[in-house]
Design a protein around this motif. Sequence first.
Motif, PDB file in Angstrom:
ATOM      1  N   TYR A 146      -4.678   6.705   1.978  1.00 40.10           N
ATOM      2  CA  TYR A 146      -4.157   5.378   1.691  1.00 40.10           C
ATOM      3  C   TYR A 146      -2.912   5.037   2.457  1.00 40.10           C
ATOM      4  CZ  TYR A 146      -7.870   4.727  -1.415  1.00 40.10           C
ATOM      5  OH  TYR A 146      -9.130   4.578  -1.905  1.00 40.10           O
ATOM      6  N   LEU A 154      -2.047   1.433   3.785  1.00 39.32           N
ATOM      7  CA  LEU A 154      -0.876   0.744   3.260  1.00 39.32           C
ATOM      8  C   LEU A 154       0.134   0.469   4.360  1.00 39.32           C
ATOM      9  CD1 LEU A 154      -0.545   2.698  -0.056  1.00 39.32           C
ATOM     10  CD2 LEU A 154      -1.196   0.321   0.212  1.00 39.32           C
ATOM     11  N   GLU A 159      -6.039 -12.163   0.392  1.00 40.05           N
ATOM     12  CA  GLU A 159      -6.135 -10.705   0.472  1.00 40.05           C
ATOM     13  C   GLU A 159      -4.827 -10.077   0.039  1.00 40.05           C
ATOM     14  OE1 GLU A 159      -8.599 -10.063   4.329  1.00 40.05           O
ATOM     15  OE2 GLU A 159      -7.316  -8.301   4.025  1.00 40.05           O
ATOM     16  N   LEU A 160      -3.733 -10.578   0.590  1.00 39.29           N
ATOM     17  CA  LEU A 160      -2.422 -10.011   0.271  1.00 39.29           C
ATOM     18  C   LEU A 160      -2.099 -10.205  -1.201  1.00 39.29           C
ATOM     19  CD1 LEU A 160      -0.447 -11.204   3.423  1.00 39.29           C
ATOM     20  CD2 LEU A 160      -1.355  -8.925   2.960  1.00 39.29           C
ATOM     21  N   PHE A 161      -2.473 -11.354  -1.710  1.00 41.35           N
ATOM     22  CA  PHE A 161      -2.204 -11.638  -3.117  1.00 41.35           C
ATOM     23  C   PHE A 161      -2.957 -10.670  -4.019  1.00 41.35           C
ATOM     24  CE2 PHE A 161      -1.461 -13.893  -6.921  1.00 41.35           C
ATOM     25  CZ  PHE A 161      -2.655 -13.950  -7.603  1.00 41.35           C
ATOM     26  N   ILE A 162      -4.232 -10.517  -3.749  1.00 41.84           N
ATOM     27  CA  ILE A 162      -5.040  -9.612  -4.571  1.00 41.84           C
ATOM     28  C   ILE A 162      -4.521  -8.191  -4.465  1.00 41.84           C
ATOM     29  CG2 ILE A 162      -7.290  -8.476  -4.641  1.00 41.84           C
ATOM     30  CD1 ILE A 162      -7.079 -11.009  -6.212  1.00 41.84           C
ATOM     31  N   GLU A 163      -4.116  -7.822  -3.271  1.00 43.38           N
ATOM     32  CA  GLU A 163      -3.589  -6.470  -3.106  1.00 43.38           C
ATOM     33  C   GLU A 163      -2.338  -6.269  -3.930  1.00 43.38           C
ATOM     34  OE1 GLU A 163      -5.345  -5.862   1.368  1.00 43.38           O
ATOM     35  OE2 GLU A 163      -3.181  -5.998   1.069  1.00 43.38           O
ATOM     36  N   GLU A 164      -1.461  -7.268  -3.887  1.00 44.92           N
ATOM     37  CA  GLU A 164      -0.216  -7.108  -4.642  1.00 44.92           C
ATOM     38  C   GLU A 164      -0.490  -7.083  -6.143  1.00 44.92           C
ATOM     39  OE1 GLU A 164       2.897  -9.861  -3.710  1.00 44.92           O
ATOM     40  OE2 GLU A 164       4.258  -8.929  -5.159  1.00 44.92           O
ATOM     41  N   LEU A 165      -1.344  -7.971  -6.595  1.00 42.33           N
ATOM     42  CA  LEU A 165      -1.638  -8.019  -8.023  1.00 42.33           C
ATOM     43  C   LEU A 165      -2.325  -6.729  -8.474  1.00 42.33           C
ATOM     44  CD1 LEU A 165      -1.602  -9.531 -10.671  1.00 42.33           C
ATOM     45  CD2 LEU A 165      -3.604 -10.815  -9.937  1.00 42.33           C
ATOM     46  N   THR A 166      -3.257  -6.256  -7.650  1.00 39.63           N
ATOM     47  CA  THR A 166      -3.949  -5.008  -7.988  1.00 39.63           C
ATOM     48  C   THR A 166      -2.966  -3.844  -8.054  1.00 39.63           C
ATOM     49  OG1 THR A 166      -5.956  -5.763  -6.884  1.00 39.63           O
ATOM     50  CG2 THR A 166      -5.746  -3.399  -7.247  1.00 39.63           C
ATOM     51  N   GLN A 167      -2.101  -3.790  -7.060  1.00 45.74           N
ATOM     52  CA  GLN A 167      -1.123  -2.718  -6.990  1.00 45.74           C
ATOM     53  C   GLN A 167      -0.232  -2.713  -8.221  1.00 45.74           C
ATOM     54  OE1 GLN A 167       0.230  -2.643  -2.891  1.00 45.74           O
ATOM     55  NE2 GLN A 167       2.215  -2.008  -3.690  1.00 45.74           N
ATOM     56  N   TRP A 174      -2.082  -1.682 -11.251  1.00 46.30           N
ATOM     57  CA  TRP A 174      -2.310  -0.248 -11.196  1.00 46.30           C
ATOM     58  C   TRP A 174      -1.083   0.525 -11.678  1.00 46.30           C
ATOM     59  CZ3 TRP A 174      -4.923   3.819 -11.595  1.00 46.30           C
ATOM     60  CH2 TRP A 174      -4.621   5.011 -10.941  1.00 46.30           C
ATOM     61  N   LEU A 198      -8.366   0.793 -14.727  1.00 49.42           N
ATOM     62  CA  LEU A 198      -7.535  -0.395 -14.709  1.00 49.42           C
ATOM     63  C   LEU A 198      -8.173  -1.447 -15.608  1.00 49.42           C
ATOM     64  CD1 LEU A 198      -5.968  -1.799 -11.459  1.00 49.42           C
ATOM     65  CD2 LEU A 198      -6.650  -3.300 -13.309  1.00 49.42           C
ATOM     66  N   VAL A 204      -3.604  -6.024 -15.730  1.00 49.21           N
ATOM     67  CA  VAL A 204      -3.428  -7.210 -14.894  1.00 49.21           C
ATOM     68  C   VAL A 204      -2.475  -8.183 -15.587  1.00 49.21           C
ATOM     69  CG1 VAL A 204      -4.579  -9.151 -13.783  1.00 49.21           C
ATOM     70  CG2 VAL A 204      -5.731  -6.955 -13.912  1.00 49.21           C
ATOM     71  N   VAL A 249       1.250  -9.540 -14.354  1.00 47.69           N
ATOM     72  CA  VAL A 249       1.591 -10.958 -14.236  1.00 47.69           C
ATOM     73  C   VAL A 249       2.892 -11.253 -14.969  1.00 47.69           C
ATOM     74  CG1 VAL A 249       0.908 -13.263 -15.022  1.00 47.69           C
ATOM     75  CG2 VAL A 249      -0.731 -11.821 -13.822  1.00 47.69           C
TER      76      VAL A 249
END
Lengths: 154, 121
Positions: free
Chosen positions: B7, B11, B56-64, B67, B78, B83, B87
């Motif tokens: 990763y 990353l 993409e960046l948004f989903i990555e940040e939210l997922t991260q 997590w 998860l 989630v 938020v």
Amino acid sequence: MDPMDIVGKSKDDVSLPKATMFKIIKEMLPPDVRVARDAQDLLVECCVEFINLISSESNEVCGREEKRTIAPEHVLKALEVLGFGDYIEEVYAAYEQHKLDTLDSPKVGKFGGIEMTEEEALAEQQRMFAEARARMNNGASVQRQSDSDRSLDG
Amino acid sequence: MRQAGTYSAILSGGVSGRTGPHSLPLARIKKIMKRSGDDVKMISGEAPIVFSKACELFIEELTQRAWMMTLQGKRRTLHKEDVAAAVMATDIFDFLVEMVSDSNGTQMAPATKSNISVAER
């Protein structure tokens, strides 16, 4: 917009493809981590809401600049205004890359933004050379720029 | 916190630091953009491309961030609550507060900037 519509799943709702979204999500996580179905769905909904948010702001930025079409610059400005300034650098780089990839060039024209395999790229290059040769042989008055400088990067 | 190895490449990678092209469909993005308001202007062909990357960046940040919540709970799956917690803990995700709280069936007051404490369990 009625708040209920945000989470609603009416047949008019447009969403993002779950498979693609799921791949993006999975890549952020270690391989043994699982993502509950309801978490996946929520992430997708959040992304749609993100688009709504940025779109609305982009629309306003566009209006303030008295333009009629929402352009990338408006979107970048919207990202900054809404606190996503960290994204701008990467987003802009992707945009620039895309512009390079789709310069007026038959090499990538019909393939759009999709990456070519090396064989495809080579075949395409051969085709272009053959075309150029044919044109030269026919004594065409309009000569294309030599391709020798344009190496196939990326 | 993050595993090194597989990763770290992704990353720390640049624009295309992932294993394959996972672009979101531009036509779909454009549809969503058009429906985002009552009076949306015309959309240039390039705007959805910018959105694709931003999403993409948004989903990555939210997922991260979600997590991280999962890890705090010492779990390996998860969940929706993670989630929601992410938020709540992030200012710029305020616009999602209603959405995640509706999903959880919890009554939440309208978002007040920075005043929300992480109360999700």
